[in-house]
Motif scaffolding. Sequence first.
Motif, PDB file in Angstrom:
ATOM      1  N   SER A 118     -25.615 -19.466  10.692  1.00  0.00           N
ATOM      2  CA  SER A 118     -26.471 -18.407  10.146  1.00  0.00           C
ATOM      3  C   SER A 118     -25.640 -17.397   9.357  1.00  0.00           C
ATOM      4  N   PRO A 119     -25.088 -17.777   8.209  1.00  0.00           N
ATOM      5  CA  PRO A 119     -24.227 -16.867   7.448  1.00  0.00           C
ATOM      6  C   PRO A 119     -24.975 -15.706   6.799  1.00  0.00           C
ATOM      7  N   GLN A 120     -26.325 -15.728   6.865  1.00  0.00           N
ATOM      8  CA  GLN A 120     -27.078 -14.586   6.352  1.00  0.00           C
ATOM      9  C   GLN A 120     -27.228 -13.490   7.408  1.00  0.00           C
ATOM     10  N   LEU A 121     -27.034 -13.850   8.671  1.00  0.00           N
ATOM     11  CA  LEU A 121     -27.200 -12.892   9.762  1.00  0.00           C
ATOM     12  C   LEU A 121     -25.872 -12.440  10.355  1.00  0.00           C
ATOM     13  N   ALA A 122     -24.798 -13.108   9.997  1.00  0.00           N
ATOM     14  CA  ALA A 122     -23.469 -12.779  10.529  1.00  0.00           C
ATOM     15  C   ALA A 122     -22.412 -13.376   9.608  1.00  0.00           C
ATOM     16  N   PRO A 123     -21.183 -12.887   9.658  1.00  0.00           N
ATOM     17  CA  PRO A 123     -20.133 -13.428   8.781  1.00  0.00           C
ATOM     18  C   PRO A 123     -19.930 -14.924   9.008  1.00  0.00           C
ATOM     19  N   GLU A 124     -19.807 -15.659   7.927  1.00  0.00           N
ATOM     20  CA  GLU A 124     -19.706 -17.114   8.014  1.00  0.00           C
ATOM     21  C   GLU A 124     -18.500 -17.568   8.838  1.00  0.00           C
ATOM     22  N   ASN A 125     -18.687 -18.689   9.536  1.00  0.00           N
ATOM     23  CA  ASN A 125     -17.627 -19.321  10.330  1.00  0.00           C
ATOM     24  C   ASN A 125     -17.030 -18.405  11.397  1.00  0.00           C
ATOM     25  N   THR A 126     -17.840 -17.439  11.850  1.00  0.00           N
ATOM     26  CA  THR A 126     -17.426 -16.619  12.993  1.00  0.00           C
ATOM     27  C   THR A 126     -18.257 -17.015  14.208  1.00  0.00           C
ATOM     28  N   LEU A 127     -17.784 -16.617  15.382  1.00  0.00           N
ATOM     29  CA  LEU A 127     -18.500 -16.968  16.613  1.00  0.00           C
ATOM     30  C   LEU A 127     -19.904 -16.371  16.604  1.00  0.00           C
ATOM     31  N   MET A 128     -20.046 -15.169  16.077  1.00  0.00           N
ATOM     32  CA  MET A 128     -21.357 -14.532  16.015  1.00  0.00           C
ATOM     33  C   MET A 128     -22.329 -15.345  15.169  1.00  0.00           C
ATOM     34  N   SER A 129     -21.844 -15.927  14.091  1.00  0.00           N
ATOM     35  CA  SER A 129     -22.698 -16.712  13.195  1.00  0.00           C
ATOM     36  C   SER A 129     -23.273 -17.921  13.920  1.00  0.00           C
ATOM     37  N   PHE A 130     -22.467 -18.580  14.732  1.00  0.00           N
ATOM     38  CA  PHE A 130     -22.960 -19.758  15.453  1.00  0.00           C
ATOM     39  C   PHE A 130     -23.847 -19.363  16.630  1.00  0.00           C
TER      40      PHE A 130
ATOM     41  N   LYS B 135     -19.383  -5.189   3.747  1.00  0.00           N
ATOM     42  CA  LYS B 135     -19.045  -4.539   2.481  1.00  0.00           C
ATOM     43  C   LYS B 135     -19.679  -5.261   1.291  1.00  0.00           C
ATOM     44  N   ASP B 136     -19.540  -6.576   1.235  1.00  0.00           N
ATOM     45  CA  ASP B 136     -20.021  -7.356   0.085  1.00  0.00           C
ATOM     46  C   ASP B 136     -21.513  -7.676   0.172  1.00  0.00           C
ATOM     47  N   ASP B 137     -22.044  -7.778   1.401  1.00  0.00           N
ATOM     48  CA  ASP B 137     -23.453  -8.107   1.611  1.00  0.00           C
ATOM     49  C   ASP B 137     -23.861  -9.298   0.742  1.00  0.00           C
ATOM     50  N   PRO B 138     -23.260 -10.478   0.950  1.00  0.00           N
ATOM     51  CA  PRO B 138     -23.449 -11.614   0.035  1.00  0.00           C
ATOM     52  C   PRO B 138     -24.881 -12.112  -0.085  1.00  0.00           C
ATOM     53  N   PHE B 139     -25.693 -11.905   0.947  1.00  0.00           N
ATOM     54  CA  PHE B 139     -27.085 -12.381   0.913  1.00  0.00           C
ATOM     55  C   PHE B 139     -28.096 -11.232   0.927  1.00  0.00           C
TER      56      PHE B 139
END
Length: 352
Positions: A1-13, A81-85
């Motif tokens: 879920s890279p829109q809800l948390a930083p990609e490839n982090t534990l929080m994202s999964f 900072k970047d808010d990619p989505f």
Amino acid sequence: SPQLAPENTLMSFQKAVEQKIYGVQADVILSYDGVPFLMHDQTLRRTTNVEEVFPERAYDHSSMFNWTDLEKLNAGEWFLKDDPFWTVGSLSRSDYLEAANQSVCKLADMLEVIKDNTSLILNFQDLPAAHPYHSTYINITLETILASGIQQHSVMWLPEVERQLVRQIAPGFQQTSGLKLDAERMREKGIAKLNLRYTKVTNEDVRDYTMANLSVNLYTVNEPWLFSILWCAGVQSVTSDSSHVLRKVPFPIWLMPPDEYHLIWITSDLISFIIIVGVFIFQKAASDTSFLSCRWRLGSIRTYNPEQIMLSAAVRRSSRDVKIMKEKLIFSEINNGVEATDELSLCSENGY
């Protein structure tokens, strides 16, 4: 879920598992001291603060860092900072704080989160030739996966390198190809699944694979309308950055048989044609009525000569004005050829 948390982090999964997804996809690379971790890019610059912590090594390949160095990096501040989505504004206060404190994630930690009833697709990066585990990173990654306790049939093995070795060590893995192959070629290579970009597959391809009992996963599908189209085409699964959106689509949002689709278009065309013809006929009838009215008025005007028309218009004027106008008309007849408007102006100026 890279829109809800930083990609490839534990929080994202963790967020992905909360969405009741069927599986996860991750990018794996090996650290310099042999620890498998998750990172998509070849450098750490985009998704960590490596330029602040190790400025002289910011452009080094991400695999050339020891795990002890990787642990010092923040992997979440860039996301806020970047808010990619454009989704950061929708985060709760607790999620915002959690995202800000994410670190580089070990493969083992991610497997611990998703191992129960969840499938897994892993992408691998090639290591530099100078890396100490350049020739053995597949073995180390396999050991990490098997040690996690995840069931072998839940792993879709994507890399082409050392595929035969993987079959020997983990025969239960679902061999998956990232290359578009025909059904016969897939059977020869013992591949049961395809993982392809959705733009590379046609409806006919999906139909042929399904008839051959082969499964297709397509990436990256983020929009409900595209998800619906692929669903109707018979695609078994998709990879998405917006699982929290697609999980709210319980069935295709636009499902219509071809005959019904054609009927709607033909009916719309006929109605449009009738409206256009009706407008044309109405305008022609109105134009004819206006023309007849104009002819009647002109016919009435022809029964009067110019002098009568001007005298009729001057009936309400004073007797002096009428007398002057009669004299102007007589003068106009005498001069035969001079325009009445010029004469009227001249006579008016001279008092005639």
